[in-house]
Design an enzyme around this catalytic site. Sequence first.
Site, PDB file in Angstrom:
ATOM      1  N   GLY A 177      -0.004   4.617 -13.132  1.00 42.21           N
ATOM      2  CA  GLY A 177       0.389   3.299 -13.425  1.00 42.21           C
ATOM      3  C   GLY A 177      -0.708   2.455 -13.141  1.00 42.21           C
ATOM      4  O   GLY A 177      -1.747   2.718 -12.554  1.00 42.21           O
ATOM      5  N   LYS A 207       1.616   8.627  -3.507  1.00 40.76           N
ATOM      6  CA  LYS A 207       1.275   7.589  -4.325  1.00 40.76           C
ATOM      7  C   LYS A 207      -0.185   7.191  -3.727  1.00 40.76           C
ATOM      8  O   LYS A 207      -0.234   6.737  -2.593  1.00 40.76           O
ATOM      9  CB  LYS A 207       1.962   6.426  -4.305  1.00 40.76           C
ATOM     10  CG  LYS A 207       1.856   5.168  -5.283  1.00 40.76           C
ATOM     11  CD  LYS A 207       2.904   4.290  -5.403  1.00 40.76           C
ATOM     12  CE  LYS A 207       2.678   3.100  -6.281  1.00 40.76           C
ATOM     13  NZ  LYS A 207       3.775   2.043  -6.048  1.00 40.76           N
ATOM     14  N   ASP A 212      12.996  -4.815 -10.976  1.00 38.94           N
ATOM     15  CA  ASP A 212      12.257  -4.095 -12.185  1.00 38.94           C
ATOM     16  C   ASP A 212      13.138  -2.997 -12.564  1.00 38.94           C
ATOM     17  O   ASP A 212      12.572  -1.866 -12.654  1.00 38.94           O
ATOM     18  CB  ASP A 212      10.825  -3.655 -11.821  1.00 38.94           C
ATOM     19  CG  ASP A 212      10.033  -3.278 -12.886  1.00 38.94           C
ATOM     20  OD1 ASP A 212       9.143  -2.586 -12.819  1.00 38.94           O
ATOM     21  OD2 ASP A 212      10.438  -3.449 -14.115  1.00 38.94           O
TER      22      ASP A 212
END
Length: 339
Positions: free
Chosen positions: A21, A41, A133
Amino acid sequence: RDNSYAALESEYILGEELGSGGFGKVKLATHILTGHKVAVKIIDKVAIGDDLPRVKTEMDALRTLAHQNICRLYHYIETAEKFFIIMEYCSGGEMFDYIVKKERLEESEARHFFRQIVAAIAYVHSMGFAHRDMKPENLLLTEDLQLKLIDFGLCAKPDQGLQNHLETCCGSPAYAAPELIQGTAYRGNEADIWSMGVLLYALLCGALPFEDENIQQLYRKISCFVLSIGKYEEPEWLSSASRSLLRSMLQVEPRRRIKIEDMLIHPWINKKYTQPLKWKTIYDKNIIDEECARELATYHRMSLDEMVTTLKKWKFDYTTATYFLLLQQKRKGRPVILP
Ligand SMILES: CN(C)C[C@H]1CC[C@H](N2C(=O)N(C)Cc3cnc4ccc(-c5cc(Cl)c(O)c(Cl)c5)nc4c32)CC1
């Protein structure tokens, strides 16, 4: 490759890329000591540029939020060039894909998932945060279909009062609350309830109440929904309980939107369930599992007391990660041993 990965590769074996992303990428990895799969991540500080505050926001949220329906932070490593955030691996993938495969869910299955989403958000709000979100892509599944909320890059602490739209233009338009679209000041927790309404609609109807590939059209649909009496088509197969819950969440006026506390006792949420929704976290930071601490103490040639004291500091280092993975091993009824 710079030596950043050296810090990681002495403790984990990096595997395939799971996704990426704006932040960077997420890779599958194996925690060497326990052989457990984890997700890493990887954020490059230079590439992330002025989005660096979002990383700190997410780190703070993940360090604070420990809940059965939130993706677990195990360990984080910061080097000169990178951040490595080592988390719980969710082998069931995105809930979005699960819904798409099934077209739409039976009310009972939608309820199974939605109860877990409500539990996660009730906990997030009780800790003074808002996610901001909420969407199917940010809900992952474990192998036993347990839901895990991810991506706290946009979360906020609503008790910082009203956020205005400009500084924090959030998440995905299709799930964004009207007050967010209109740019007026809004409360993160009220916006979360709206997004959960859109999510529930998606679960029950297999589509979005406001859908348009053209962003301008989409905004117009949400805005005209805002201006009109808030009509969207309700498929005839929806039960009256589903309709009433949806309508109470998709209230244009934020103050009239159902509160999370009222959702916990809503008839639709509790239909066919005898137990009230257990939303509180099952984790207690002050309680260290003795069997896991003992195994770690033996491995590190430390006394049990020293190891318990170390673990209670929640440094989110390799020892914290190993402790969590031993705990997971124990929860699955497997022996708690290190090589
Ligand atoms: C579309 N997004 C902006 C990124 C996408 C990256 C892959 C990820 N993923 C997947 O997409 N699978 C299909 C497998 C998978 C398995 N376990 C995961 C465990 C954690 C996370 C995770 C990812 C991010 Cl960006 C977070 O902030 C947090 Cl808190 C957690 N992602 C995982 C993950 C889902 C999100």
